[in-house]
Motif scaffolding. Structure first.
Motif, short mmCIF file in Angstrom:
data_model
loop_
_atom_site.label_atom_id
_atom_site.label_comp_id
_atom_site.label_asym_id
_atom_site.label_seq_id
_atom_site.Cartn_x
_atom_site.Cartn_y
_atom_site.Cartn_z
N GLY B 198 -12.58 22.76 82.73
CA GLY B 198 -13.92 22.75 81.89
C GLY B 198 -14.50 23.88 83.31
O GLY B 198 -13.94 24.03 84.05
N PRO B 199 -16.05 24.43 82.69
CA PRO B 199 -16.20 25.55 83.31
C PRO B 199 -16.93 25.10 84.83
O PRO B 199 -18.02 26.12 85.48
CB PRO B 199 -17.37 26.28 82.57
CG PRO B 199 -17.96 24.84 81.64
CD PRO B 199 -16.96 23.47 81.93
N ARG B 382 -13.32 30.36 83.37
CA ARG B 382 -14.08 30.59 82.05
C ARG B 382 -13.82 28.65 81.65
O ARG B 382 -13.81 28.89 79.85
CB ARG B 382 -13.69 31.17 81.22
CG ARG B 382 -14.21 32.73 81.60
CD ARG B 382 -13.43 33.96 81.00
NE ARG B 382 -13.63 33.70 79.73
CZ ARG B 382 -13.23 34.37 78.11
NH1 ARG B 382 -12.12 34.22 78.17
NH2 ARG B 382 -13.37 34.59 77.16
N GLY B 383 -13.72 28.03 82.36
CA GLY B 383 -13.34 26.64 81.42
C GLY B 383 -12.05 26.35 80.92
O GLY B 383 -12.00 25.67 79.62
N ILE B 384 -11.87 27.28 80.05
CA ILE B 384 -10.43 27.93 79.13
C ILE B 384 -9.30 26.40 79.55
O ILE B 384 -8.45 26.18 79.85
CB ILE B 384 -10.45 29.10 78.77
CG1 ILE B 384 -11.05 29.27 79.01
CG2 ILE B 384 -9.23 28.82 77.41
CD1 ILE B 384 -11.04 31.21 78.14
#
Lengths: 416, 416
Positions: B198-199, B382-384
């Motif tokens: 998560g970001p 970036r939460g990716i």
């Protein structure tokens, strides 16, 4: 034959029904519907059957360069006819009335007139136009569009089917690349009988619709690009949710239609999300917006308000929204004389009638470019169309065909 | 060895990186990601490699009946260990850090401890659990669930894969149907290092997340039945538009989350319309709603408000809305002593830290059923996640592994 005797003429419902049933057997699908996509083998079978009926009545049969077929009575007359017609191609899951009713009621009207021996000031003609549905070859109403000069013959013949076939080659293959030139000579007038394909007449218990015109159409595809994120770990404030943005557009167009009022309609019929998973914030959404109004200016207003909303939404949600126009047709107004004549004939026959615009496109709107044109609508049960369950009651088929008969007779017996 | 010397211990980033890179080569996919679906041949290759590293360190290797693998140091100790671990299976388009970081940082921690000769009050163990992702066999976290006694061994072995294979047969096929009984003897404590997915940490420039628990999850599938109609011919007032109703639900859940405030999250990630055509009012929509909150009562409140909204919407639009629960997990609270220890160790090492709940499910939540448990999060760029682009910076990998090292050391050297 006296005027009073002419006014007493009636079509034969059993004959009309028999032809509707016989044509529905070609390309029949489960549930009582039909699949006769334009210029397929099943379409050819349908064309051959309808042409055989025209021939049996002694009509002169003319096939034009885009495959439209016109049967004319008396066969020797070459002056501009009062024309009726529609189409016999269907969508992939079509019903048995859409289009075919207009063509077969036209044949029934001609049989009634021929049998009665009424003297005609103008010849009468019944036509079926190529590829009205547009399901196999885009755009829809292609045959009547080329007939009326709205698209060049070359462009029409060069259209590729969704299955890759070339329209011009398919015409030759099924034997319907005719010699008559397109654009064609304009008819004297054109009146088309069609099922409403909507719920208004049934809901108001009205038998005959006097169609005032065809709504303008704006189709826009929106591609919304957001950011794919974990639905559990991404705080709401950090999302760029393409799925939410798509939903907001669909909710907006409902408010837009309510705000603009009838006859504005607005529909988001297609929504596709990517990756489309329960626990992933959507990265991308593709949706379509269908806006229709009878007033060209209001179609523009609806488009502008939609686009402004999209711009605000994109800004607010941190997504991008790309627009692509899929279709844009201006509204068409039918001839006031024809509209009033439909109403007059309906009332004279004791039938309830109302004016209404058509929400769907029809061949008549293309003919309206070149001659006085109009349409007669009959009720669709539950408004269902493009569906095997499509249905119009026998009494309504009969009433509609009789109104068509007398509208055509009035136009064809009038010396003007 | 003195306490000060123990406090100075550090993991080796190059060794950790080398193992991460080597494991990522197995089942490698384009973009630098991995596809090692549970109990496939690629998962077997990954398991064999990780087991070889455990063996090289001299750990005792225990494989249990559901295929979980535990490496223990010292190998002769059979009392309850301080355990770390995670999973090495991935989603079909996975990254190289999700799960594998926890397992390989655990191995790195053990290598560091073993090399240093620190004396342990409790043994140390590193585990990888079967089928955490749930992409091939549902539910997710299956191995740790069976380990902790939340699902019977029989039920676990009988689970069918999306490809039809039987979990128990696949375990035998790849050689990981072990002899150790499930449910297992509870560890002394369990701490798992994981990427945030998560970001939040990145956005707040925080290096170490002290995870307070795992959010409760409610997944509901809604099937909305309206009526298919022509988008041009059907007045707005006569529509029963399943697509519009779906959009209203998606808009509502955003308002619901805003209204309930953080940490409530709500997502409509999947929307499917039928027939999904530009000019047809949708007859049917299938959508999913993902609701999460750290407070069990509030998960219930969110569900109730969603269901009430659906009932009102169905009434208002003349559609039916059927609900089906796809998943429902109560929130899990981690052990306060472990949470505080993570914070303390992070601060002692000069690392920024904050408490946060996990939005995603993890093996640690299953272990929390049977022993004091907690988690350490490091930032995801970036939460990716669940994406080949998944990335955590080297400095954060190192910081996270060092925090894990000292949290485990503190627990394992504490006589209690």
């Amino acid at each position: 034959m006296t005027r009073a005797t002419v006014d007493d003429l009636e079509i034969s419902l059993p004959r009309l029904r028999a032809r509707l049933d016989a044509l529905a057997e070609l390309g029949a699908i489960e549930g009582g519907g039909c699949a006769r996509l334009a210029l397929t083998d099943d379409d050819r079978l349908g064309r051959d059957l309808v042409v055989s009926w025209m021939r049996d009545l002694g009509l002169r049969i003319d096939v034009d360069e885009i495959g439209n077929v016109v049967g004319t009575w008396p066969p020797e007359r070459t002056d501009a006819p009062v024309m009726t017609g529609s189409h016999i191609d269907t969508v992939a899951t079509g019903g048995r009335f859409d289009g075919t009713l207009g063509v077969l009621a036209g044949i029934e009207v001609l049989e009634t007139v021929i049998t009665s021996g009424v003297e005609l000031a103008h010849p009468l003609a019944v036509a079926f136009f190529t590829d009205e549905e547009g399901s196999r070859f885009a755009p829809d109403m292609l045959g009547s569009l080329v007939f009326a000069g709205g698209m060049s013959l070359e462009d029409g013949l060069a259209v590729r089917a969704v299955d890759g076939a070339l329209l011009g080659e398919e015409l030759i293959r099924i034997g319907y690349a005719g010699p008559q030139p397109c654009p064609a000579r304009p008819p004297h007038a054109y009146v088309e009988l069609h099922i409403e394909q909507g719920p208004v007449l049934e809901a108001e218990a009205v038998t005959i619709g006097a169609v005032t015109g065809v709504q303008g159409i704006s189709w826009t595809e929106l591609t919304i690009i957001g950011q794919s994120n974990h639905a559990g770990t991404t705080p709401m404030s950090m999302r760029h949710d393409a799925g939410y943005a798509a939903a907001e557009v669909a909710s907006f167009v409902r408010r837009l239609a309510a705000d603009m009022g009838s006859p504005q309609v607005a529909t988001v019929g297609r929504i596709e999300l990517h990756p489309n998973l329960v626990n992933v914030v959507a990265a991308r959404a593709t949706i379509t917006v269908d806006l229709r109004n009878t007033d060209e200016e209001l179609v523009g207003v609806a488009e502008r308000r939609l686009f402004e909303f999209c711009d605000e939404l994109a800004e607010r949600e941190g997504v991008s929204i790309e627009r692509r126009s899929l279709a844009r047709f201006a509204p068409v107004d039918f001839d006031e004389r024809v509209i009033a004549l439909v109403e007059e004939i309906a009332r004279a026959r004791g039938l309830s009638t109302r004016r209404l615009p058509s929400g769907a496109g029809h061949d008549a709107q293309m003919l309206a470019r070149v001659c006085p044109a109009g349409m007669v609508f009959v009720p669709s049960v539950r408004g269902i169309s493009h569906n095997p369950a499509e249905l119009t009651a026998d009494a309504d088929l009969e009433a509609g065909a009789n109104v068509l008969l007398h509208v055509l007779l009035r136009l064809a017996t009038d010396e003007r």
